[in-house]
Design a protein around this motif. Structure first.
Motif, short mmCIF file in Angstrom:
data_model
loop_
_atom_site.label_atom_id
_atom_site.label_comp_id
_atom_site.label_asym_id
_atom_site.label_seq_id
_atom_site.Cartn_x
_atom_site.Cartn_y
_atom_site.Cartn_z
N ILE A 78 -44.18 55.09 34.21
CA ILE A 78 -44.32 55.49 35.44
C ILE A 78 -44.93 54.71 36.25
CG2 ILE A 78 -46.26 56.78 35.00
CD1 ILE A 78 -43.65 58.64 36.68
N HIS A 79 -44.67 54.70 37.54
CA HIS A 79 -45.32 54.05 38.68
C HIS A 79 -45.61 54.73 39.96
CE1 HIS A 79 -46.49 50.39 41.18
NE2 HIS A 79 -45.96 51.20 42.25
N LEU A 80 -46.97 54.64 40.11
CA LEU A 80 -47.82 55.49 41.07
C LEU A 80 -48.28 54.99 41.91
CD1 LEU A 80 -49.53 58.13 38.47
CD2 LEU A 80 -47.42 58.57 39.55
N GLY A 81 -48.22 55.54 43.49
CA GLY A 81 -49.07 55.04 44.56
C GLY A 81 -50.55 55.63 44.22
N GLN A 82 -51.43 54.99 45.30
CA GLN A 82 -52.65 55.32 45.40
C GLN A 82 -52.98 57.08 45.47
OE1 GLN A 82 -55.72 53.66 44.88
NE2 GLN A 82 -54.54 51.91 44.11
N GLU A 83 -51.96 57.43 46.39
CA GLU A 83 -52.07 58.93 46.61
C GLU A 83 -51.67 59.80 45.53
OE1 GLU A 83 -48.07 57.37 47.74
OE2 GLU A 83 -50.32 56.79 48.05
N ASP A 84 -50.90 59.11 44.72
CA ASP A 84 -50.39 59.88 43.53
C ASP A 84 -51.39 60.08 42.41
OD1 ASP A 84 -47.58 60.15 44.31
OD2 ASP A 84 -47.43 57.93 43.67
N LEU A 85 -52.35 59.13 42.44
CA LEU A 85 -53.49 59.33 41.61
C LEU A 85 -54.19 60.43 41.57
CD1 LEU A 85 -54.50 55.47 41.37
CD2 LEU A 85 -53.21 56.64 39.66
N ASP A 86 -54.39 61.05 42.84
CA ASP A 86 -55.12 62.50 43.22
C ASP A 86 -54.64 63.32 42.45
OD1 ASP A 86 -56.57 60.88 45.06
OD2 ASP A 86 -55.35 61.54 46.74
N THR A 87 -53.14 63.55 42.19
CA THR A 87 -52.62 64.71 41.66
C THR A 87 -51.94 64.49 40.38
OG1 THR A 87 -50.77 63.90 42.92
CG2 THR A 87 -52.03 65.55 43.96
N ALA A 88 -51.83 63.18 39.73
CA ALA A 88 -50.99 63.11 38.48
C ALA A 88 -52.03 63.64 37.52
CB ALA A 88 -50.62 61.56 38.47
N ASP A 89 -51.42 64.00 36.34
CA ASP A 89 -52.31 64.23 35.13
C ASP A 89 -52.41 62.96 34.21
OD1 ASP A 89 -53.28 65.28 32.70
OD2 ASP A 89 -52.22 66.95 32.99
N LEU A 90 -53.21 62.19 34.43
CA LEU A 90 -53.20 60.78 33.91
C LEU A 90 -53.20 61.07 32.39
CD1 LEU A 90 -55.04 58.63 36.25
CD2 LEU A 90 -52.67 58.81 35.98
N PRO A 91 -54.12 61.91 31.76
CA PRO A 91 -54.27 62.24 30.22
C PRO A 91 -53.04 62.53 29.65
CG PRO A 91 -56.28 63.17 31.37
CD PRO A 91 -55.32 62.47 32.61
N ALA A 92 -52.21 63.52 30.39
CA ALA A 92 -50.84 64.01 29.93
C ALA A 92 -50.02 62.68 29.76
CB ALA A 92 -50.39 65.24 30.72
N ILE A 93 -49.88 61.96 30.98
CA ILE A 93 -49.14 60.92 30.82
C ILE A 93 -49.32 59.80 29.49
CG2 ILE A 93 -48.50 58.59 32.26
CD1 ILE A 93 -49.06 60.40 34.66
N ARG A 94 -50.77 59.55 29.47
CA ARG A 94 -51.01 58.71 28.21
C ARG A 94 -50.63 59.42 26.90
NH1 ARG A 94 -51.15 53.84 29.90
NH2 ARG A 94 -53.00 53.19 31.25
N ALA A 95 -50.83 60.65 26.96
CA ALA A 95 -50.61 61.34 25.60
C ALA A 95 -49.11 61.37 25.35
CB ALA A 95 -50.82 62.99 25.75
N ALA A 96 -48.37 61.31 26.23
CA ALA A 96 -46.61 61.30 26.12
C ALA A 96 -46.40 59.73 25.64
CB ALA A 96 -46.10 61.71 27.50
N GLY A 97 -47.41 58.82 25.77
CA GLY A 97 -47.04 57.44 25.39
C GLY A 97 -46.23 56.67 26.54
N ILE A 98 -46.48 57.06 27.68
CA ILE A 98 -45.71 56.60 28.93
C ILE A 98 -46.72 55.54 29.52
CG2 ILE A 98 -44.96 56.86 31.12
CD1 ILE A 98 -43.89 59.64 30.39
N ARG A 99 -46.33 54.32 29.80
CA ARG A 99 -47.03 53.21 30.36
C ARG A 99 -47.26 53.35 32.02
NH1 ARG A 99 -44.11 48.83 26.87
NH2 ARG A 99 -42.53 50.55 27.07
#
Length: 207
Positions: A78-99
């Motif tokens: 997944i590619h995120l912009g800086q503003e996306d970092l405010d709202t994305a669930d980063l632990p869930a992304i990591r738990a899914a094994g997505i880089r």
């Protein structure tokens, strides 16, 4: 902490799933699908078509922005912009094994990106770009060298105004990978562009 290298020196960004198949068949191994302004049903159909094309052609697919769908559909990156970092669930992304890849345009944004332990960071625009109105001026290849010295073996992607002729200078300056939209899918022979970019970037320094 050592970081895995990206699967390719070149990184086309495309706006339709069909390009994943066309550029993948030509040899692209890392492609970002960046979709805008689609209704939810059409968006999901297009993402699923992109995933199917990526699997068929051995492409590592990067989805821009839609992290919830990426988790549900099993996208590689997944590619995120800086503003996306405010709202994305980063632990869930990591738990899914997505880089994770993150856009950066300034020292402060680089620091923020590094704080979430991404799998690559992108710096741009290296040259002026017509595709988006940017609040940042061109970064230049010297900034690529500075960023690379700062991040070590974390992969660095150069983006913004990059053409076939400019791509080798980005690799020589320290970028691990060069990305573009217009210089692939807006060209008369996109598949030929992939082959030319692969040849131009392969010669600069070994992976």
């Amino acid at each position: 902490m050592s970081h895995a290298p990206l699967p390719s020196r070149i990184y086309p960004v495309v706006d339709e799933a069909r390009w994943v198949g066309e550029l993948g068949q030509a040899g692209a191994r890392l492609i970002q699908l960046r979709l805008k302004d689609l209704a939810p049903d059409a968006l999901l159909r297009e993402i699923r078509a992109g995933i199917a094309q990526a699997r068929q052609h051995g492409v590592c697919l990067v989805l821009n922005d839609y992290w919830r769908i990426a988790i549900g559909e099993g996208v590689d990156y997944i590619h995120l912009g800086q503003e996306d970092l405010d709202t994305a669930d980063l632990p869930a992304i990591r738990a899914a094994g997505i880089r994770l890849g993150v856009s950066t345009h300034s020292e402060a944004e680089l620091e923020r990106a590094l704080s979430v332990s991404p799998d690559y960071v992108a710096l741009g625009p290296v040259w002026p770009t017509r595709l988006k109105k940017m609040p940042w001026g061109p970064q230049g290849t010297d900034k690529l060298t500075m960023w690379k010295q700062r991040i070590g073996d974390l992969p660095l992607v150069a983006i913004g105004g990059i053409t076939l002729e400019r791509a080798p200078s980005c690799i020589a300056a320290g970028a691990d990978c060069v990305s573009a939209v217009s210089d692939f899918i807006r060209m008369p022979d996109p598949a030929g562009q992939v082959k030319a970019w692969l040849a131009a970037t392969r010669a600069e320094r070994p992976l």
